[in-house]
Structure formats: C-alpha cells, structure tokens
Design a protein around this motif. Structure first.
Motif, mmCIF file in Angstrom:
data_model
loop_
_atom_site.group_PDB
_atom_site.id
_atom_site.type_symbol
_atom_site.label_atom_id
_atom_site.label_comp_id
_atom_site.label_asym_id
_atom_site.label_seq_id
_atom_site.Cartn_x
_atom_site.Cartn_y
_atom_site.Cartn_z
ATOM 1 N N PRO A 1 0.803 -1.225 0.000
ATOM 2 C CA PRO A 1 0.000 0.000 0.000
ATOM 3 C C PRO A 1 0.840 1.283 0.000
ATOM 4 O O PRO A 1 0.360 2.330 -0.417
ATOM 5 C CB PRO A 1 -0.846 -0.103 1.269
ATOM 6 N N ARG A 2 2.097 1.201 0.426
ATOM 7 C CA ARG A 2 2.956 2.391 0.401
ATOM 8 C C ARG A 2 3.359 2.774 -1.018
ATOM 9 O O ARG A 2 3.677 3.926 -1.286
ATOM 10 C CB ARG A 2 4.234 2.152 1.222
ATOM 11 N N THR A 3 3.367 1.791 -1.908
ATOM 12 C CA THR A 3 3.832 2.051 -3.267
ATOM 13 C C THR A 3 2.720 1.881 -4.298
ATOM 14 O O THR A 3 2.455 2.782 -5.070
ATOM 15 C CB THR A 3 5.020 1.137 -3.610
ATOM 16 N N ALA A 4 2.093 0.720 -4.332
ATOM 17 C CA ALA A 4 1.019 0.425 -5.292
ATOM 18 C C ALA A 4 1.394 0.857 -6.702
ATOM 19 O O ALA A 4 0.617 1.487 -7.408
ATOM 20 C CB ALA A 4 -0.289 1.065 -4.852
ATOM 21 N N GLU A 5 2.610 0.523 -7.131
ATOM 22 C CA GLU A 5 3.117 0.939 -8.439
ATOM 23 C C GLU A 5 3.165 -0.232 -9.408
ATOM 24 O O GLU A 5 3.760 -1.256 -9.128
ATOM 25 C CB GLU A 5 4.526 1.538 -8.306
ATOM 26 N N LEU B 1 15.782 0.263 -9.949
ATOM 27 C CA LEU B 1 14.371 0.607 -10.097
ATOM 28 C C LEU B 1 14.288 1.723 -11.131
ATOM 29 O O LEU B 1 14.958 2.745 -10.992
ATOM 30 C CB LEU B 1 13.793 1.068 -8.757
ATOM 31 N N VAL B 2 13.462 1.517 -12.152
ATOM 32 C CA VAL B 2 13.367 2.464 -13.262
ATOM 33 C C VAL B 2 11.896 2.743 -13.550
ATOM 34 O O VAL B 2 11.083 1.818 -13.598
ATOM 35 C CB VAL B 2 14.045 1.895 -14.531
ATOM 36 N N LEU C 1 9.563 3.055 -2.501
ATOM 37 C CA LEU C 1 10.029 1.975 -3.379
ATOM 38 C C LEU C 1 11.315 1.364 -2.824
ATOM 39 O O LEU C 1 11.445 0.140 -2.732
ATOM 40 C CB LEU C 1 10.273 2.496 -4.797
ATOM 41 N N THR C 2 12.251 2.216 -2.460
ATOM 42 C CA THR C 2 13.523 1.739 -1.899
ATOM 43 C C THR C 2 13.284 0.978 -0.602
ATOM 44 O O THR C 2 13.869 -0.091 -0.382
ATOM 45 C CB THR C 2 14.478 2.926 -1.662
ATOM 46 N N VAL D 1 14.175 6.055 -10.325
ATOM 47 C CA VAL D 1 12.797 6.439 -10.621
ATOM 48 C C VAL D 1 12.682 7.959 -10.578
ATOM 49 O O VAL D 1 13.167 8.602 -9.653
ATOM 50 C CB VAL D 1 11.828 5.787 -9.617
ATOM 51 N N GLY D 2 12.028 8.508 -11.601
ATOM 52 C CA GLY D 2 11.798 9.944 -11.649
ATOM 53 C C GLY D 2 10.459 10.312 -11.047
ATOM 54 O O GLY D 2 9.553 9.485 -10.962
ATOM 55 N N VAL D 3 10.359 11.566 -10.616
ATOM 56 C CA VAL D 3 9.106 12.076 -10.054
ATOM 57 C C VAL D 3 8.463 12.985 -11.097
ATOM 58 O O VAL D 3 9.079 13.936 -11.563
ATOM 59 C CB VAL D 3 9.352 12.851 -8.744
ATOM 60 N N VAL D 4 7.235 12.646 -11.458
ATOM 61 C CA VAL D 4 6.478 13.439 -12.428
ATOM 62 C C VAL D 4 5.458 14.250 -11.655
ATOM 63 O O VAL D 4 4.638 13.696 -10.922
ATOM 64 C CB VAL D 4 5.767 12.521 -13.451
#
Length: 84
Positions: free
Chosen positions: A21-25, A39-40, A52-53, A69-72
């Motif tokens: 639940p912290r990521t849900a990616e 992680l990309v 994620l980390t 990972v980038g932040v959009v």
C-alpha cells in the motif's frame, strides 16, 4: 539473494511494489544485476519514490538498491479544456 534466479527475484519485487500500500506501483521496472537492483520508471511524488527503496530493502536487504525512478509532477489543469 533469497530468490533462486534473478528473473524470479525481479518478478517477486515487482509484485511487492504493486501490492504494497505504500507504493502500489505497476509501472516501475525492476532489473537485477548481480547483487544490485535497479528501479526504473516514474512516480507521482518523492515520498512514493522513497517508499520503493524501503520495500525492496525490506524484502532483499543484501541487495544494493539504485533508485533511478523519476518524479512526475501531477497538477490539476489551470484552465478548462475547450471541446469543439
């Protein structure tokens, strides 16, 4: 690494990032190279990126995590969209 093959470990980590639940990616790719995990992808916030980390380190503490990972930035539109 607790998993037998890099492909299995990558799949396990990908599933964990989707289900935690912290990521849900779903859009973050996990790549394993030796004892390094990369992680990309892109996420909506710096907090999510940091989670994620955390998730990967909890599951595979012996791996070195490279979070690329980038932040959009996601904002609401400043004007209404005109439809013809």
């Amino acid at each position: 690494m607790s998993s037998r093959t890099p492909q299995y470990a990558a799949a396990r980590l990908t599933q964990a990032l989707a289900e935690d639940p912290r990521t849900a990616e779903l859009g973050v790719r996990v790549q394993l190279r030796g004892d390094h995990v990369y992680l990309v992808g892109e996420v909506a916030s710096e907090e999510r990126r940091q989670h994620l980390t955390e998730v990967v380190r909890e599951l595979e503490p012996e791996l070195t995590v490279h979070n690329e990972v980038g932040v959009v930035e996601c904002r609401e539109p400043s004007t209404a969209e005109e439809l013809d």
